[in-house]
Motif scaffolding. Structure first.
Motif, short mmCIF file in Angstrom:
data_model
loop_
_atom_site.label_atom_id
_atom_site.label_comp_id
_atom_site.label_asym_id
_atom_site.label_seq_id
_atom_site.Cartn_x
_atom_site.Cartn_y
_atom_site.Cartn_z
N HIS A 133 14.13 -47.47 7.32
CA HIS A 133 15.00 -46.46 7.93
C HIS A 133 14.34 -45.08 7.89
O HIS A 133 14.38 -44.32 8.87
CB HIS A 133 16.34 -46.45 7.20
CG HIS A 133 17.37 -45.56 7.79
ND1 HIS A 133 17.70 -45.57 9.13
CD2 HIS A 133 18.17 -44.61 7.21
CE1 HIS A 133 18.65 -44.68 9.36
NE2 HIS A 133 18.94 -44.08 8.21
N ASP A 136 11.60 -44.94 10.53
CA ASP A 136 12.21 -44.72 11.84
C ASP A 136 12.51 -43.24 12.05
O ASP A 136 12.20 -42.67 13.10
CB ASP A 136 13.51 -45.52 11.96
CG ASP A 136 13.30 -47.02 12.07
OD1 ASP A 136 12.15 -47.46 12.22
OD2 ASP A 136 14.31 -47.75 12.00
N ASN A 137 13.10 -42.62 11.04
CA ASN A 137 13.47 -41.21 11.16
C ASN A 137 12.24 -40.30 11.27
O ASN A 137 12.29 -39.27 11.96
CB ASN A 137 14.33 -40.78 9.98
CG ASN A 137 15.74 -41.34 10.06
OD1 ASN A 137 16.24 -41.63 11.14
ND2 ASN A 137 16.38 -41.50 8.91
N SER A 138 11.14 -40.69 10.62
CA SER A 138 9.93 -39.88 10.73
C SER A 138 9.36 -39.91 12.14
O SER A 138 8.81 -38.91 12.62
CB SER A 138 8.88 -40.34 9.71
OG SER A 138 8.33 -41.60 10.05
N LEU A 140 11.23 -40.35 14.88
CA LEU A 140 12.16 -39.56 15.69
C LEU A 140 11.90 -38.06 15.55
O LEU A 140 12.15 -37.29 16.48
CB LEU A 140 13.61 -39.87 15.28
CG LEU A 140 14.07 -41.31 15.50
CD1 LEU A 140 15.50 -41.49 14.99
CD2 LEU A 140 13.98 -41.71 16.97
N GLY A 214 13.34 -38.02 20.21
CA GLY A 214 14.34 -38.29 19.17
C GLY A 214 15.33 -39.37 19.52
O GLY A 214 16.34 -39.52 18.82
N PHE A 216 16.99 -43.00 19.74
CA PHE A 216 17.05 -44.26 19.01
C PHE A 216 17.88 -45.24 19.83
O PHE A 216 19.00 -44.91 20.21
CB PHE A 216 17.68 -44.06 17.63
CG PHE A 216 17.83 -45.30 16.80
CD1 PHE A 216 16.89 -45.62 15.84
CD2 PHE A 216 18.90 -46.18 17.00
CE1 PHE A 216 17.02 -46.77 15.06
CE2 PHE A 216 19.04 -47.33 16.24
CZ PHE A 216 18.08 -47.63 15.28
#
Length: 298
Positions: A133, A136-138, A140, A214, A216
């Motif tokens: 998780h 994934d955020n990195s 985005l 950004g 998802f």
């Protein structure tokens, strides 16, 4: 576009390479050895020798390309950060392949979860999946680049590239062929959202062209329980009733991670954003029908 794809010899990456080439893009693909490099070149994909630990190669290829797709590991931090480094400040798209086991639970096949997530729903992420998780955020948040995460559900269908098989249904089939019995973890009442590989490649093409920074996306178009999937496999292979086994028994066949989070969990999502934002219109909507009618028998 000139695209660089990791995982180009795999099921997802190979299918993307072939599909995107057919759409007019030029593809360079990461490959570990000369033999596979020759096979990749025969598909019209320019091979780049290296692996996910070759940070310098990954960063250089990302800088050289017009766009980058990570279709190899969702969990290889060093590789993902190298690709982010290569695209930062460029405005280029970086499409990262994640998987919906990131919101998978640990019910051992014995319970149906009421939790169904979409892109607007706060996720429940098990401790074992927090690292994915975070990666994934990195992506985005890739600085000065168009970081996009495509979170695939259970993918079915036949791969278009060098690898024909996906990672969930084929192991069930292989075990059934070997033993003569289709096995599911626990009662098999756990459910997974799913999607056909042709609809996956169509969405990546749309995301490459139109997805904002950004973004998802859950990638799904249907849902089935493992009991239903097992019954379809048994029908296709002309075998007897589906039987249960424990996570411990399944782990000896598939490894504990797969037994718990690929075969024993619920992973229920709805891919609303891609339909709304990109006009994605998937055409395949039944994994069990595909298994019963189209799944290769050889």
């Amino acid at each position: 576009m000139n695209l660089f794809i990791t995982g180009a010899t795999g099921f997802i990456g190979g299918s993307l390479a072939v599909d995107l080439k057919s759409r007019g893009h030029s593809i360079r693909g990461l490959v570990r050895d000369e033999a596979k490099a020759r096979k990749l070149a025969a598909l019209g994909v320019e091979p780049v020798l290296g692996d996910l630990d070759n940070v310098a190669v990954l960063t250089a290829e990302a800088r050289r390309a017009d766009g980058v797709i990570n279709a190899a590991s969702s969990d290889h931090e060093k590789a993902i950060r190298a690709l982010i480094e290569g695209v930062k400040g460029s405005g280029k798209p970086l499409l990262h392949t994640s998987g919906s086991s990131v919101i998978g639970d640990d019910v051992k096949g014995d319970a149906l979860s009421p939790n169904v997530f979409d892109e607007d729903t706060p996720f429940i992420v098990e401790p074992e999946k927090q690292a994915r998780h975070a990666l994934d955020n990195s992506v985005l948040a890739a600085p000065g680049a168009r970081g996009i995460v495509l979170c695939n559900t259970m993918i079915y269908g036949t791969g278009k590239g060098l690898s024909r098989d996906s990672v969930q249904i084929p192991p069930l089939v292989a075990q059934a062929r070997k033993s003569g019995v289709v096995r599911v973890v626990g009662k098999g009442v756990n459910r997974w959202s799913n999607v056909h590989i042709d609809d996956v490649t169509a969405l990546y093409a749309l995301a490459l062209e139109k997805a904002p920074s950004g973004a998802f996306y859950f990638v799904e178009n249907g849902e089935a329980s493992y009991a239903e999937i097992g019954e379809a496999i048994a029908a296709r292979l002309k075998l007897g009733p589906v039987r249960s086994w424990s996570v411990e028994e399944a782990s000896r066949e598939w490894g504990e991670g797969h037994a718990r989070y690929s075969f024993g969990s619920n992973s229920r999502v709805r891919g609303k954003r891609a339909r709304r934002e990109l006009g994605w219109a998937p055409r395949h909507d039944s994994v069990t029908r595909w298994i019963r009618e189209e799944m290769p028998l050889d």
